[in-house]
Design a protein around this motif. Structure first.
Motif, PDB file in Angstrom:
ATOM      1  N   PRO A   4     -39.635  40.555 102.045  1.00 54.40           N
ATOM      2  CA  PRO A   4     -38.422  39.743 102.263  1.00 54.40           C
ATOM      3  C   PRO A   4     -38.528  38.343 101.672  1.00 54.40           C
ATOM      4  O   PRO A   4     -37.538  37.810 101.150  1.00 54.40           O
ATOM      5  CB  PRO A   4     -38.305  39.700 103.792  1.00 54.40           C
ATOM      6  CG  PRO A   4     -38.964  40.959 104.252  1.00 54.40           C
ATOM      7  CD  PRO A   4     -40.105  41.185 103.290  1.00 54.40           C
ATOM      8  N   GLY A   5     -39.717  37.745 101.717  1.00 57.74           N
ATOM      9  CA  GLY A   5     -39.879  36.417 101.130  1.00 57.74           C
ATOM     10  C   GLY A   5     -39.705  36.415  99.629  1.00 57.74           C
ATOM     11  O   GLY A   5     -39.093  35.506  99.058  1.00 57.74           O
ATOM     12  N   GLU A   6     -40.224  37.435  98.950  1.00 57.32           N
ATOM     13  CA  GLU A   6     -40.077  37.520  97.497  1.00 57.32           C
ATOM     14  C   GLU A   6     -38.635  37.784  97.097  1.00 57.32           C
ATOM     15  O   GLU A   6     -38.148  37.263  96.079  1.00 57.32           O
ATOM     16  CB  GLU A   6     -41.006  38.609  96.957  1.00 57.32           C
ATOM     17  CG  GLU A   6     -42.483  38.271  97.107  1.00 57.32           C
ATOM     18  CD  GLU A   6     -43.379  39.453  96.802  1.00 57.32           C
ATOM     19  OE1 GLU A   6     -44.540  39.241  96.408  1.00 57.32           O
ATOM     20  OE2 GLU A   6     -42.921  40.613  96.953  1.00 57.32           O
ATOM     21  N   ILE A   7     -37.932  38.591  97.887  1.00 57.93           N
ATOM     22  CA  ILE A   7     -36.504  38.807  97.609  1.00 57.93           C
ATOM     23  C   ILE A   7     -35.732  37.510  97.823  1.00 57.93           C
ATOM     24  O   ILE A   7     -34.806  37.184  97.065  1.00 57.93           O
ATOM     25  CB  ILE A   7     -35.958  39.930  98.502  1.00 57.93           C
ATOM     26  CG1 ILE A   7     -36.659  41.256  98.185  1.00 57.93           C
ATOM     27  CG2 ILE A   7     -34.449  40.082  98.320  1.00 57.93           C
ATOM     28  CD1 ILE A   7     -36.239  42.403  99.076  1.00 57.93           C
ATOM     29  N   ALA A   8     -36.122  36.743  98.821  1.00 58.52           N
ATOM     30  CA  ALA A   8     -35.449  35.471  99.087  1.00 58.52           C
ATOM     31  C   ALA A   8     -35.591  34.511  97.913  1.00 58.52           C
ATOM     32  O   ALA A   8     -34.647  33.791  97.573  1.00 58.52           O
ATOM     33  CB  ALA A   8     -36.017  34.846 100.359  1.00 58.52           C
ATOM     34  N   VAL A   9     -36.747  34.486  97.280  1.00 59.94           N
ATOM     35  CA  VAL A   9     -36.956  33.607  96.121  1.00 59.94           C
ATOM     36  C   VAL A   9     -36.033  34.007  94.978  1.00 59.94           C
ATOM     37  O   VAL A   9     -35.458  33.154  94.285  1.00 59.94           O
ATOM     38  CB  VAL A   9     -38.433  33.652  95.691  1.00 59.94           C
ATOM     39  CG1 VAL A   9     -38.633  32.931  94.364  1.00 59.94           C
ATOM     40  CG2 VAL A   9     -39.309  33.024  96.759  1.00 59.94           C
ATOM     41  N   PRO A  43     -27.067  34.578 113.112  1.00 55.81           N
ATOM     42  CA  PRO A  43     -27.706  35.650 113.890  1.00 55.81           C
ATOM     43  C   PRO A  43     -28.991  36.121 113.219  1.00 55.81           C
ATOM     44  O   PRO A  43     -29.106  36.134 111.989  1.00 55.81           O
ATOM     45  CB  PRO A  43     -26.636  36.747 113.899  1.00 55.81           C
ATOM     46  CG  PRO A  43     -25.348  36.044 113.625  1.00 55.81           C
ATOM     47  CD  PRO A  43     -25.690  34.892 112.743  1.00 55.81           C
ATOM     48  N   GLU A  44     -29.949  36.481 114.011  1.00 54.32           N
ATOM     49  CA  GLU A  44     -31.237  36.912 113.485  1.00 54.32           C
ATOM     50  C   GLU A  44     -31.077  38.191 112.670  1.00 54.32           C
ATOM     51  O   GLU A  44     -30.375  39.120 113.070  1.00 54.32           O
ATOM     52  CB  GLU A  44     -32.214  37.149 114.634  1.00 54.32           C
ATOM     53  CG  GLU A  44     -33.620  37.496 114.175  1.00 54.32           C
ATOM     54  CD  GLU A  44     -34.556  37.718 115.339  1.00 54.32           C
ATOM     55  OE1 GLU A  44     -35.739  38.010 115.098  1.00 54.32           O
ATOM     56  OE2 GLU A  44     -34.088  37.605 116.496  1.00 54.32           O
ATOM     57  N   GLY A  56     -39.278  28.601 100.099  1.00 50.04           N
ATOM     58  CA  GLY A  56     -38.162  29.515  99.888  1.00 50.04           C
ATOM     59  C   GLY A  56     -38.436  30.946 100.271  1.00 50.04           C
ATOM     60  O   GLY A  56     -37.846  31.858  99.693  1.00 50.04           O
ATOM     61  N   GLN A  57     -39.307  31.177 101.238  1.00 50.04           N
ATOM     62  CA  GLN A  57     -39.709  32.533 101.597  1.00 50.04           C
ATOM     63  C   GLN A  57     -38.931  33.079 102.792  1.00 50.04           C
ATOM     64  O   GLN A  57     -39.433  33.933 103.505  1.00 50.04           O
ATOM     65  CB  GLN A  57     -41.199  32.546 101.927  1.00 50.04           C
ATOM     66  CG  GLN A  57     -42.103  32.226 100.741  1.00 50.04           C
ATOM     67  CD  GLN A  57     -42.222  33.391  99.763  1.00 50.04           C
ATOM     68  OE1 GLN A  57     -42.250  34.541 100.173  1.00 50.04           O
ATOM     69  NE2 GLN A  57     -42.303  33.091  98.491  1.00 50.04           N
ATOM     70  N   SER A  58     -37.712  32.610 102.998  1.00 49.75           N
ATOM     71  CA  SER A  58     -36.928  33.066 104.141  1.00 49.75           C
ATOM     72  C   SER A  58     -35.557  33.539 103.661  1.00 49.75           C
ATOM     73  O   SER A  58     -34.829  32.795 102.995  1.00 49.75           O
ATOM     74  CB  SER A  58     -36.760  31.944 105.176  1.00 49.75           C
ATOM     75  OG  SER A  58     -35.886  32.343 106.213  1.00 49.75           O
ATOM     76  N   LEU A  59     -35.225  34.783 103.995  1.00 48.88           N
ATOM     77  CA  LEU A  59     -33.910  35.304 103.622  1.00 48.88           C
ATOM     78  C   LEU A  59     -32.787  34.610 104.392  1.00 48.88           C
ATOM     79  O   LEU A  59     -31.640  34.595 103.941  1.00 48.88           O
ATOM     80  CB  LEU A  59     -33.855  36.811 103.883  1.00 48.88           C
ATOM     81  CG  LEU A  59     -34.436  37.711 102.795  1.00 48.88           C
ATOM     82  CD1 LEU A  59     -34.469  39.150 103.253  1.00 48.88           C
ATOM     83  CD2 LEU A  59     -33.636  37.577 101.511  1.00 48.88           C
ATOM     84  N   ALA A 104     -42.376  46.236 102.786  1.00 47.43           N
ATOM     85  CA  ALA A 104     -41.279  45.990 101.856  1.00 47.43           C
ATOM     86  C   ALA A 104     -40.056  45.476 102.603  1.00 47.43           C
ATOM     87  O   ALA A 104     -39.774  45.888 103.734  1.00 47.43           O
ATOM     88  CB  ALA A 104     -40.931  47.272 101.101  1.00 47.43           C
ATOM     89  N   GLY A 105     -39.344  44.578 101.952  1.00 43.73           N
ATOM     90  CA  GLY A 105     -38.098  44.086 102.503  1.00 43.73           C
ATOM     91  C   GLY A 105     -36.958  45.019 102.140  1.00 43.73           C
ATOM     92  O   GLY A 105     -36.729  45.304 100.963  1.00 43.73           O
ATOM     93  N   MET A 106     -36.249  45.517 103.130  1.00 43.81           N
ATOM     94  CA  MET A 106     -35.144  46.441 102.920  1.00 43.81           C
ATOM     95  C   MET A 106     -33.846  45.757 103.325  1.00 43.81           C
ATOM     96  O   MET A 106     -33.785  45.108 104.366  1.00 43.81           O
ATOM     97  CB  MET A 106     -35.345  47.724 103.728  1.00 43.81           C
ATOM     98  CG  MET A 106     -36.590  48.511 103.329  1.00 43.81           C
ATOM     99  SD  MET A 106     -36.765  50.050 104.267  1.00 43.81           S
ATOM    100  CE  MET A 106     -38.228  50.746 103.468  1.00 43.81           C
TER     101      MET A 106
END
Length: 489
Positions: A289-294, A111-112, A315-318, A134-136
């Motif tokens: 979000p991309g940086e958190i995904a890394v 799911p998205e 790798g920039q996708s959660l 910012a990615g929350m």
């Protein structure tokens, strides 16, 4: 007569500190609730046999009260046997339910807005703040909203004592700022070592080197290319988690829902950023979000971390940052390309220590590990009630021990002194935080992991700390120790 004056500069010395002891108190005479229940069952069987006639009935009921006494008082790994029963039951339940294995379903779309993470972290949702970018990370079950920032700072151990003391005081103000809000659920400080991809050396050579085609230039460039990936680098992040239940009124005022919670969290983010800069810490901005995904991908798959660092677009996708496979055992965790084990800092230094006492652990070389410090602030009224409860328990237990003739030992006295000190600090206006220290150790093989665990345990001894390897909960402990998501165990 002429007088001679001399200006002597007073040297500033570091102020040593002492941590409070880990409270191991029980409900009555140091016994926990489970111990009292087990002891009560054994006592009832013994008393019933005596009143029913004794003799042969005592022999018939002996397995009950002997087993109850053994479960109550026999320790295993520092804990009574009865306290291991819930852990073992939950482990058996997860084993029979197939919850120790995780395999990503490649062909099934997710799911998205969800994160491809194992276990109960599958419920996490991502949200991008439209104002800051910012990615929350939203946890609908715990009702929290979390953001992450990366912090750069100079080497603390290389500073002079006066500067170290100033920075320690400034960091104390940062924690006090977090406590005063009343809306912060958790503050997590994550310090991790990563394999260096060599981009720093390569960038320095491209900027300052002289690539004239000579033998020396080619040799130096080849040395940089080989030595870069063999090194390691340190990265520090600070995660801030908003308690959406405590901030419900402010969230409704800001519009409600995730958008309103993001608006309230932005206020806490601005306050924390200002406090960090006052403490001479340099936040690099709140992670996208991309940086958190890394970070998540590098934690589960350390072998890919240098590649992700060299190629920033990967790798920039959660949605794909989670692991492909996870195998959990009693004391270890196996992910995509590494084995992991999590240690709990069960005892902080009992004697006076100076700031920087963790340097043997944090500066250990050749070991890939993550140190996570989870700070849970307590409201002033809640902290005051907790302290009053502890005081009443200590005084009542002291009176009970005196009544039965039990000698007061130094451990109980030290715990009571810690409670009095916490009460004095709270009265003076300081905040109260509960600390949890976790160490996640990573290696490519089981043998290397065991060697790294032994090295970290020895380093913890040098830091005057006691560590224990967690069992039966390695997956949950890894998410709390290696991921900057303010997870608890």
């Amino acid at each position: 007569m002429p007088t001679e004056t001399s200006n002597s500069s007073s040297s500033v010395e570091l102020v040593p500190v002492k941590f409070s002891r880990l409270t191991r108190r029980g409900i009555l005479l140091g016994l926990s609730l489970t111990q009292l229940i087990t002891l009560g069952i054994g006592g009832l069987s013994l008393v019933g046999a005596l009143y029913a006639g004794g003799g042969i009935l005592l022999a018939y009921t002996a397995p009950i009260w002997v087993l109850a006494a053994a479960l109550t008082w026999i320790p295993v790994a520092g804990r009574p046997v009865v306290e291991w029963l819930p852990v073992c039951f939950w482990w058996v339940w997860r084993t029979t339910g197939g919850q120790l294995l995780y395999r990503r379903r490649i062909t099934t779309p997710r799911p998205e807005g969800t994160l491809a993470l194992p276990g109960d972290m599958a419920r996490l949702r991502e949200y991008t703040d439209p104002e800051t970018g910012a990615g929350m990370i939203h946890d609908p079950t715990a009702n929290t909203l979390t953001v992450v920032t990366e912090v750069s700072h100079p080497a603390f151990v290389l500073l002079d004592p006066a500067e170290q003391q100033r920075r320690v005081t400034a960091w104390g103000r940062v924690l006090a700022t977090v406590c005063r809000s009343g809306r912060v659920a958790t503050l997590q400080v994550l310090e991790r070592t990563l394999p260096d991809s060599g981009t720093g050396l390569a960038e320095w050579w491209a900027k300052h080197g002289t690539d004239d085609g000579s033998w020396a230039a080619e040799t130096y460039a080849e040395l940089i290319d080989r030595a870069g990936p063999a090194g390691e680098r340190h990265a520090t992040t600070i995660s801030l988690s908003l308690d959406m239940k405590a901030a419900a009124r402010q969230i409704r005022t800001a519009g409600g829902g995730i958008r309103g919670a993001a608006g309230v969290l932005r206020q806490e983010m601005n306050t924390l950023t200002t406090a960090l800069r006052t403490a001479d810490l340099t936040p690099s901005g709140w992670l996208t979000p991309g940086e958190i995904a890394v970070i998540l991908r590098s934690a589960y798959d350390p072998a890919i971390a240098p590649v992700l660092q060299r190629h920033g677009e990967l790798g920039q996708s959660l949605a794909t940052a989670g692991p492909v496979a996870v195998n959990e055992t009693w004391s270890r965790l196996r992910t995509d390309s590494a084995h992991h084990a999590v240690l709990w800092v069960s005892e902080w230094p009992r004697s006076m220590v100076h700031p920087g006492f963790l340097s043997p652990v944090l500066l250990s070389t050749g070991i890939q590990r993550s140190f996570s410090l989870l700070c849970t602030p307590m409201r002033s009224d809640q902290a005051a009630r907790d302290i009053r409860k502890k005081k009443v328990e200590h005084i009542s237990d002291q009176a009970q021990r005196a009544k039965i003739g039990q000698i007061e030992d130094a451990a109980h006295t030290a715990e009571f002194d810690d409670v009095l000190q916490q009460e004095a600090d709270l009265t003076a206006g300081h905040g109260v935080l509960r600390y949890t220290g976790l160490l996640s150790i990573t290696a490519s093989t089981v043998e290397e992991l065991d060697a790294n665990i032994a090295a970290i345990e020895q380093a913890a001894i040098q830091a005057s700390c006691e560590t224990r390897q967690l069992v039966g909960q390695q997956a949950a402990a890894f998410t709390a120790a290696a991921l900057p998501l303010c997870r608890r165990i």
